[in-house]
Motif scaffolding. Structure first.
Motif, short mmCIF file in Angstrom:
data_model
loop_
_atom_site.label_atom_id
_atom_site.label_comp_id
_atom_site.label_asym_id
_atom_site.label_seq_id
_atom_site.Cartn_x
_atom_site.Cartn_y
_atom_site.Cartn_z
N ILE A 97 16.51 82.05 25.66
CA ILE A 97 16.14 82.91 24.53
C ILE A 97 14.81 83.61 24.80
N ILE A 147 15.53 77.24 25.45
CA ILE A 147 14.24 77.90 25.23
C ILE A 147 14.04 79.02 26.25
N GLY A 168 -13.92 85.11 3.22
CA GLY A 168 -13.06 85.60 4.30
C GLY A 168 -12.90 84.53 5.36
N LEU A 224 15.97 71.57 18.12
CA LEU A 224 14.98 71.07 19.07
C LEU A 224 13.59 71.01 18.43
N PHE A 225 13.35 71.93 17.48
CA PHE A 225 12.02 72.02 16.88
C PHE A 225 11.76 70.90 15.87
N LEU A 267 -9.71 90.83 7.42
CA LEU A 267 -10.00 89.63 8.19
C LEU A 267 -9.21 89.64 9.49
N GLY A 300 10.82 93.42 17.26
CA GLY A 300 11.04 93.82 18.65
C GLY A 300 12.28 93.23 19.27
N VAL A 301 12.85 92.20 18.64
CA VAL A 301 14.01 91.55 19.24
C VAL A 301 15.22 91.73 18.34
N ALA A 360 -1.16 77.89 10.70
CA ALA A 360 -0.32 78.38 11.80
C ALA A 360 -0.39 77.42 12.98
N VAL A 370 -5.56 79.96 7.10
CA VAL A 370 -4.30 80.51 7.62
C VAL A 370 -4.10 80.14 9.08
N VAL A 371 -5.17 80.32 9.88
CA VAL A 371 -5.03 79.98 11.30
C VAL A 371 -4.75 78.50 11.44
N MET A 423 14.21 87.64 24.62
CA MET A 423 13.13 88.24 23.83
C MET A 423 12.21 89.07 24.72
N ILE A 454 -6.26 86.99 10.20
CA ILE A 454 -5.07 87.16 9.36
C ILE A 454 -4.32 88.41 9.76
N ASN A 487 7.50 68.16 18.44
CA ASN A 487 8.90 67.78 18.25
C ASN A 487 9.75 68.22 19.43
N THR A 488 9.51 69.45 19.87
CA THR A 488 10.31 70.00 20.95
C THR A 488 10.14 69.16 22.21
N ASN A 524 11.97 65.92 21.77
CA ASN A 524 13.42 66.12 21.82
C ASN A 524 13.90 66.41 23.24
N LEU A 563 11.60 92.92 24.08
CA LEU A 563 10.25 93.37 23.75
C LEU A 563 9.79 94.43 24.75
N TRP A 591 -10.53 81.79 4.19
CA TRP A 591 -9.11 82.14 4.25
C TRP A 591 -8.61 82.19 5.69
N GLN A 592 -9.46 82.73 6.57
CA GLN A 592 -9.00 82.84 7.96
C GLN A 592 -8.81 81.47 8.56
N PHE A 647 3.19 71.12 15.37
CA PHE A 647 4.25 70.23 14.90
C PHE A 647 5.56 70.55 15.64
N LEU A 648 5.93 71.83 15.65
CA LEU A 648 7.17 72.24 16.31
C LEU A 648 7.11 71.90 17.80
N MET A 678 18.00 76.52 18.90
CA MET A 678 16.68 75.97 19.14
C MET A 678 16.12 75.21 17.96
#
Lengths: 395, 368
Positions: free
Chosen positions: A365, A362, A25, B226-227, B194, B210-211, A36, A32-33, A369, B197, A46-47, A50, A373, A28-29, A42-43, B223
């Motif tokens: 948007i 940014i 476990g 930009l990324f 987990l 939600g959006v 992410a 994945v984390v 959101m 996750i 770049n942002t 840019n 939300l 895997w965590q 990375f994004l 966007m």
């Protein structure tokens, strides 16, 4: 002593010792984390690169600047010299104006059509079925554009349609008589709202009394006094006038009355008719989910039809209806963002203009959101509360 | 008001003694069972009759069906009291295929047919086997070759010239083809024990749901550049496709999660008792049952999603709705947008209605 023991202790594999499940476990965590975090990093980098390459400054400082965009139709007073922040607030008010009125109308229309689909009248139930099938299977955006084109094809103001006296339908939108609301009127309306709150408490008390001794106590006299008679007396005592402002054609445009702009009206019709088709199905399935034995039992007791519906069928149907209804309300609210396609200035459309004017993509948007939300979470919070209230409590 | 039938299972005719002409009896039980019902029927018939009459007058009797090319004068003559269906033969190739090179339009047309054949085969229960997955891969590959060209003697057509119905079908199909496995992973993630996750999955689903889709599309179109590292530029269509896949993944995940919840605990325990690994357990035992539970809501999600691809209009991608809207910019035909919208609505309707019938039939058979 240990020497005497002929058998060595069983060897355990390392992973087993630590618990292979936990280790797996953890693996895997972390994986994945890690992915992410890597993707976001990375994004993000770049942002940042840019943004600096394009000399775009980040942050919400632009909200204080003069917006300079016209907003044609709004509840709140606005002029182009106001700040972007105020433009956003006006946009949010416009979104809420469509969403709240749309939800109320769609619920009423959807319930009527859902009930019609179960009608003993063959023609009515067929027509309701055709309504539902047609509206559900055509994209909302297409329906919206269709209604908008129809609104624009209406006659000019001078030749406006008058379906009933005082109501005008033209390519300037729908104009209806209005009652101007000012400070004295607000006092009276406030008293009525207060009356509703008091009535809610009174009704709870009456129900608890009925639970104790089984005697039904009618609540409607309290409602009449608290919500209508007392505010009316107040209005009479303060001398508040409730004059109706009738719209009138003067020159090329209308004066007085309440104008629903064509964009708003088209958006409202499209959202209401589209969502009502889904609500109709929810209502129908809710009513059909009530076992037929409940109808038979109520009939056998000789209950009146309205009483039977109100006290026996609806409370059971609502349990099935409320959760999917919540998602329809959320959908309607989110779908109101299609306003951007016909130029009704809701929050999305204003954010889009802001984005084009300032390049603050940014932030614009992020604001959209955040607004949606917040609305989504409030609606689902309220509906979950309501759902918990009406849910079946077993044991 | 309208009466609710007491219980749909009990035949209504059973209440009255049966007599007389069956047609009259049917009319009596279904249309004139009581006085209010009779009044309602008469009112509805009047309204319906008037509606049908004016539609027939506008859409059939006074309509213009064909005009010489680029000449809308006949349509203008009947404007207001007759439909101009002539705009459809005039513009249908643009509406269906956008600005795809005119002589090559057989390629998108063939792609559309391939898509329809693929959907049809996928709907046959008897064909639900592993081979279907290979078929999907093969057909989608074939469609890419047809649309792009550049090989086998087909001329190359760049993505920004694609448009119309094939684009709508591509956005929807690829959205599902990638969104579905994504949805399964996220649904499993949301039910995982987990915590990291699980919370990532919850965050993903709730943020996307939600959006509005419009804001995701804005994000993709404004966007996304930009990324990405500078110099790395991906096509607008692909960006929208990514937004749609992410959107579909979140919605499908919720439907599949519902199915996972419906699988009895005993099934999980049995799989554990057999000593199956997590992935084998899910692939062999849990997911097949879970997905079978939710096939009707899945089809309904597909319908919603097929319609929602039309929102790419807002970021200027030439899908079916955008080509329709563009077709009527032409000043000569500007006033006849209602006819074009009806035509496009009919195309959407056929696809969605077919899916909803299918979902209905699945519900009927799975209920057994």
């Amino acid at each position: 002593m240990t020497m005497d023991n002929p058998r060595p202790p069983p060897r355990r594999r390392f992973s087993v010792a630590l618990g292979s499940r936990e280790l797996k476990g953890l693996f895997w965590q972390v994986l994945v984390v890690g992915i992410a975090v890597a993707v976001i990093g990375f994004l993000w980098s770049n942002t940042v690169t840019n943004l600096s390459a394009r000399r775009i400054t980040t942050g919400f400082a632009f909200l204080g600047r003069e917006a300079g965009m016209p907003i044609a139709d709004s509840l709140l007073s606005y002029n182009p010299r106001d700040s972007y922040l105020w433009a956003f607030v006006v946009g949010i008010a416009n979104t809420l104006r469509v969403a709240v009125i749309g939800i109320v109308l769609a619920t009423v229309l959807g319930t009527l059509i859902g009930i019609s689909r179960l009608s003993a009248n063959w023609l009515l139930s067929r027509l309701a079925a055709v309504y539902v099938e047609t509206l559900r299977d055509i994209p909302l955006l297409l329906q919206l554009l269709f209604w908008y084109v129809l609104m624009q094809a209406l006659p000019a103001a001078r030749a406006a349609w008058r379906p009933i006296d005082g109501v005008f339908l033209s390519n300037r939108g729908l104009i209806v008589p209005s009652i101007p609301i000012d400070t004295p009127q607000i006092w009276v309306l406030g008293a009525a709202v207060l009356g509703m709150i008091v009535f809610y408490a009174v009704q709870r008390y009456l129900v608890s009394q009925q639970m104790r001794d089984g005697q039904p106590r009618p609540a409607w006299p309290y409602a009449a006094v608290l919500i209508f008679v007392l505010p009316a007396l107040l209005s009479w005592w303060l001398g508040v006038s409730w004059t109706v402002a009738w719209p009138e054609l003067r020159g090329f445009n209308f004066v007085d009355g309440l104008t629903l702009a064509p964009e708003y009206f088209a958006l409202l019709i499209a959202l209401v008719t589209y969502t009502s088709a889904f609500i109709a199905e929810i209502v129908r399935s809710g009513i059909q989910s009530v076992p037929s034995g409940q109808w038979d039992a109520a009939n056998a007791l000789g209950l009146r039809r309205s009483f039977m519906l109100r006290q026996i069928i609806l409370p059971q149907a609502l349990r099935v209806i409320v959760p999917p209804m919540t998602s329809q309300y959320l959908n309607l609210t989110k779908n109101s963002s299609l306003a951007v396609a016909i130029g009704y200035q809701d929050v999305v459309s204003i954010a889009n203009t802001t984005l084009n004017q300032t390049g603050q993509a940014i932030e614009a948007i992020a604001l959209i959101m955040a607004v949606f939300l917040t609305i989504s979470l409030s609606i689902s919070f309220f509906m979950n509360w309501y759902n918990a209230r009406i849910a079946l409590v077993e044991r | 008001m309208t009466a609710i039938t007491d219980s749909p299972e009990v035949p209504r005719a059973a209440r009255r003694p049966q007599m007389g002409n069956p047609v009259l009896r049917w009319l009596r039980t279904n249309l004139f069972s009581s006085i209010p019902n009779g009044i309602l029927t008469v009112v509805l018939l009047a309204v319906l009759g008037k509606g049908v009459f004016s539609f027939v007058q506008w859409g059939l009797a006074n309509a213009v069906w064909l005009t010489p090319a680029n000449d809308s004068s006949a349509c203008r003559a009947v404007r207001g009291f007759g439909a101009c269906w002539a705009i459809i033969p005039e513009k249908y190739r643009f509406i269906l295929f956008g600005i795809y090179p005119f002589d090559e339009q057989w390629r998108p047309a063939l792609s559309v047919l391939l898509f329809i054949a693929l959907f049809y085969l996928s709907s046959r229960r008897a064909l639900w086997r592993r081979e279907l997955v290979y078929l999907w891969i093969a057909v989608l590959g074939l469609i890419s070759v047809l649309m792009w060209g550049g090989v086998l003697g087909l001329s190359f057509v760049s993505q920004d010239r694609w448009g119309g119905l094939p684009v709508t079908l591509i956005l929807a199909t690829f959205g599902l083809a990638f969104g579905f496995p994504l949805g399964i992973l996220v649904a499993l993630g949301r039910r995982s024990k987990l915590p990291a996750i699980r919370s990532l999955s919850v965050l993903y689903v709730e943020l996307i749901r939600g959006v509005p889709l419009v804001s995701l599309l804005f994000m993709a179109s404004v966007m996304f550049p930009l990324f990405m590292p500078s110099g790395f530029n991906i096509d607008k269509l692909l960006r929208a496709q990514i937004a749609i896949i992410l959107f579909a993944g979140a919605y499908l995940a919720e439907v599949i999660r519902g199915g996972l919840q419906a699988v009895p605990r005993g099934q999980y325990e049995a799989a554990d008792a057999l000593g199956l690994s997590y992935w084998r357990k899910n692939r062999l035992i849990v997911l097949p049952q879970a997905i079978r539970h939710v096939i009707p809501p899945l089809v309904n999600t597909f319908i919603a999603f097929f319609k929602d691809t039309s929102l790419v209009l807002i970021i200027g991608i030439f899908d079916l709705l955008t080509t329709a809207k563009t077709a009527i910019i032409d000043p000569a035909w500007q006033q006849f947008s209602v006819e074009v919208y009806i035509f496009v609505a009919a195309i959407y309707f056929v696809f969605c209605f077919a899916m909803s019938r299918y979902s209905r039939s699945l519900e009927a058979t799975s209920g057994r």
